[in-house]
Every structure is written in structure tokens, then in C-alpha cells.
Write a protein that holds these residues in place. Structure first.
Motif, PDB file in Angstrom:
ATOM      1  N   THR A  35       0.773  -1.341  -0.088  1.00 63.33           N
ATOM      2  CA  THR A  35       0.033  -0.123  -0.099  1.00 63.33           C
ATOM      3  C   THR A  35       0.778   1.319   0.070  1.00 63.33           C
ATOM      4  O   THR A  35       2.159   1.088   0.539  1.00 63.33           O
ATOM      5  CB  THR A  35      -0.702   0.172   1.254  1.00 63.33           C
ATOM      6  N   PRO A  36       0.292   2.416  -0.393  1.00 65.24           N
ATOM      7  CA  PRO A  36       1.154   3.671  -0.375  1.00 65.24           C
ATOM      8  C   PRO A  36       1.873   3.792   1.132  1.00 65.24           C
ATOM      9  O   PRO A  36       3.156   4.224   1.154  1.00 65.24           O
ATOM     10  CB  PRO A  36       0.364   4.806  -0.786  1.00 65.24           C
ATOM     11  N   ALA A  37       0.917   3.669   2.164  1.00 62.49           N
ATOM     12  CA  ALA A  37       1.645   3.713   3.556  1.00 62.49           C
ATOM     13  C   ALA A  37       2.707   2.914   3.865  1.00 62.49           C
ATOM     14  O   ALA A  37       3.795   2.961   4.207  1.00 62.49           O
ATOM     15  CB  ALA A  37       0.324   3.637   4.624  1.00 62.49           C
ATOM     16  N   ASP A  38       2.670   1.538   3.505  1.00 62.53           N
ATOM     17  CA  ASP A  38       3.476   0.585   3.634  1.00 62.53           C
ATOM     18  C   ASP A  38       4.671   0.783   2.919  1.00 62.53           C
ATOM     19  O   ASP A  38       6.013   0.553   3.328  1.00 62.53           O
ATOM     20  CB  ASP A  38       3.053  -0.809   3.113  1.00 62.53           C
ATOM     21  N   ARG A  39       4.439   1.556   1.598  1.00 60.48           N
ATOM     22  CA  ARG A  39       5.632   1.718   0.617  1.00 60.48           C
ATOM     23  C   ARG A  39       6.580   2.665   1.368  1.00 60.48           C
ATOM     24  O   ARG A  39       7.712   2.517   1.372  1.00 60.48           O
ATOM     25  CB  ARG A  39       5.471   2.029  -0.559  1.00 60.48           C
ATOM     26  N   ALA A  40       5.690   3.854   1.986  1.00 59.51           N
ATOM     27  CA  ALA A  40       6.646   4.892   2.568  1.00 59.51           C
ATOM     28  C   ALA A  40       7.423   4.345   3.680  1.00 59.51           C
ATOM     29  O   ALA A  40       8.437   4.931   3.931  1.00 59.51           O
ATOM     30  CB  ALA A  40       5.682   5.870   2.796  1.00 59.51           C
ATOM     31  N   ALA A  41       6.571   3.522   4.539  1.00 59.01           N
ATOM     32  CA  ALA A  41       7.304   3.044   5.680  1.00 59.01           C
ATOM     33  C   ALA A  41       8.556   2.212   5.297  1.00 59.01           C
ATOM     34  O   ALA A  41       9.468   2.138   5.919  1.00 59.01           O
ATOM     35  CB  ALA A  41       6.351   2.283   6.461  1.00 59.01           C
ATOM     36  N   PHE A  42       8.463   1.221   4.390  1.00 54.29           N
ATOM     37  CA  PHE A  42       9.493   0.663   3.844  1.00 54.29           C
ATOM     38  C   PHE A  42      10.663   1.326   3.390  1.00 54.29           C
ATOM     39  O   PHE A  42      11.921   1.083   3.820  1.00 54.29           O
ATOM     40  CB  PHE A  42       8.952  -0.505   2.714  1.00 54.29           C
ATOM     41  N   GLU A  43      10.445   2.243   2.537  1.00 60.15           N
ATOM     42  CA  GLU A  43      11.440   3.125   2.179  1.00 60.15           C
ATOM     43  C   GLU A  43      12.121   3.906   3.155  1.00 60.15           C
ATOM     44  O   GLU A  43      13.467   3.837   3.158  1.00 60.15           O
ATOM     45  CB  GLU A  43      10.921   4.105   1.063  1.00 60.15           C
ATOM     46  N   ARG A  44      11.452   4.149   3.989  1.00 58.27           N
ATOM     47  CA  ARG A  44      12.047   4.868   5.378  1.00 58.27           C
ATOM     48  C   ARG A  44      13.209   4.110   5.876  1.00 58.27           C
ATOM     49  O   ARG A  44      14.114   4.177   6.366  1.00 58.27           O
ATOM     50  CB  ARG A  44      10.932   5.723   5.942  1.00 58.27           C
ATOM     51  N   ILE A  45      12.461   2.702   6.441  1.00 57.74           N
ATOM     52  CA  ILE A  45      13.262   1.755   6.821  1.00 57.74           C
ATOM     53  C   ILE A  45      14.469   1.403   6.370  1.00 57.74           C
ATOM     54  O   ILE A  45      15.472   1.224   6.964  1.00 57.74           O
ATOM     55  CB  ILE A  45      12.084   0.590   7.441  1.00 57.74           C
ATOM     56  N   VAL A  46      14.205   1.029   5.113  1.00 56.46           N
ATOM     57  CA  VAL A  46      15.653   0.603   4.072  1.00 56.46           C
ATOM     58  C   VAL A  46      16.583   1.802   4.487  1.00 56.46           C
ATOM     59  O   VAL A  46      17.730   1.352   4.663  1.00 56.46           O
ATOM     60  CB  VAL A  46      15.053   0.321   2.700  1.00 56.46           C
ATOM     61  N   ARG A  47      16.050   2.834   4.086  1.00 52.97           N
ATOM     62  CA  ARG A  47      17.425   3.924   4.244  1.00 52.97           C
ATOM     63  C   ARG A  47      17.823   4.211   5.678  1.00 52.97           C
ATOM     64  O   ARG A  47      18.742   4.551   5.928  1.00 52.97           O
ATOM     65  CB  ARG A  47      16.653   5.402   3.891  1.00 52.97           C
ATOM     66  N   VAL A  48      17.211   4.105   6.682  1.00 54.97           N
ATOM     67  CA  VAL A  48      17.432   4.056   8.105  1.00 54.97           C
ATOM     68  C   VAL A  48      18.480   2.864   8.407  1.00 54.97           C
ATOM     69  O   VAL A  48      19.828   3.061   8.953  1.00 54.97           O
ATOM     70  CB  VAL A  48      16.334   4.004   9.243  1.00 54.97           C
ATOM     71  N   LEU A  49      18.167   1.695   7.887  1.00 52.29           N
ATOM     72  CA  LEU A  49      19.102   0.444   7.939  1.00 52.29           C
ATOM     73  C   LEU A  49      20.508   0.939   7.262  1.00 52.29           C
ATOM     74  O   LEU A  49      21.622   0.684   7.697  1.00 52.29           O
ATOM     75  CB  LEU A  49      18.596  -0.684   7.585  1.00 52.29           C
TER      76      LEU A  49
END
Length: 164
Positions: A129-143
Motif C-alpha cells: 500500500t502507499p503507506a507500507d511503501r513509504a514505511a518500507f522506504e524509510r526503514i530501508v534508508r534508516v538501515l
């Protein structure tokens, strides 16, 4: 993907590192196929992107920034130069080093490949979903910023730096 190979073992699927590596493998293969259509490899794209961010740059600086072996970088830059995508010239202030910068054709190709890479992202992340994608992209960049200090760069033309 080969659907006839049978399911992956649940023990492997329970390991997040394994799962993310498999998704990364799918993404890397898709990027590789797209780059092949342009006669480029992933290192060629990386060099063009790095030069777009901070050109001109010496070959030594590029190699260190991207962690490309100097002999491999000579081949990558040579191929980009032969294709008219970069210019490589002796640095007038230090004749021992070469300075590399993208040509207008190199920048245009980088723009096209970047747009196509965004399309690949859309296909790879389609089930989210758009919200899951935004969360995933943020998490990947944090990692990424946690594990690779190079990802903590200053803001660029494409957006702000990711907090480390």
C-alpha cells in the motif's frame, strides 16, 4: 522466477536478512536487464550518478566513493568515455590525475535510466500500500545509513539527507 522449483524452506523465510537479500536479488536482476538495454552495467550507472552529484571528480575520488577497484574503474570510465557519456582529461593543477565529468549525453542518459529505475521500484513494490511503501522506504534508508556511513551524505539535488 521459477515457480516449479518448490517453496523455500520456512526456516529461511523466517530470517529477515535472507528475505531482504532475495528481494534485493530480484531488484538487482531487473536493474541489470534494464541497464543491458542501454549498453551499461550497474557500475556505469553508479559512476554517472556520482558524477552528476559532484562533477568534476578525479578517478581516484570516484573509486574511493563508490568502492570500485581502480583497475575496474579505469575500464568503467573508459567505456563511458568511448560511448561519449563522460569526458576524462588530465587535471591542469595536477598532471598525474585524471578528472572525469559527464557530457550532456551522459546526463540525458542518466535521467532516462533514473526514470526507468523509478518504474522498476514501482513494479518491485507494487504489492505494498502507499503507506507500507513509504514505511518500507524509510526503514530501508534508516538501515542503510546505520550500516554504511556513505549513505549519510549531505543533501543533494534529489532530496534531503537521511538522518543517521
Amino acid at each position: 522466477m521459477d515457480e516449479t522449483a518448490g517453496p523455500l524452506p520456512p526456516r529461511l523465510l523466517a530470517i529477515t536478512t535472507f528475505a531482504t537479500a532475495q528481494v534485493g536479488r530480484v531488484g538487482r536482476a531487473a536493474m541489470g536487464r534494464m541497464m543491458d538495454e542501454h549498453g551499461l552495467g550497474l557500475w556505469h550507472f553508479a559512476v554517472l550518478a556520482a558524477l552528476d552529484d559532484s562533477a568534476p571528480a578525479s578517478q581516484r575520488e570516484l573509486g574511493a566513493r563508490l568502492r570500485i577497484d581502480p583497475s575496474d574503474l579505469v575500464e568503467v570510465v573508459g567505456r563511458l568515455e568511448a560511448a561519449g557519456l563522460v569526458r576524462r582529461e588530465r587535471d591542469p593543477s595536477d598532471r598525474r590525475r585524471y578528472v572525469v565529468e559527464p557530457t550532456p549525453e551522459g546526463r540525458a542518459l542518466l535521467d532516462e535510466v533514473s526514470r526507468r529505475a523509478t518504474d522498476l521500484d514501482d513494479r518491485l513494490l507494487e504489492p505494498l500500500t502507499p503507506a507500507d511503501r513509504a514505511a518500507f522506504e524509510r526503514i530501508v534508508r534508516v538501515l542503510l545509513t546505520h550500516h554504511d556511513p556513505r549513505a549519510r551524505a549531505a543533501p543533494t539535488r534529489t532530496g534531503p539527507a537521511v538522518p543517521g
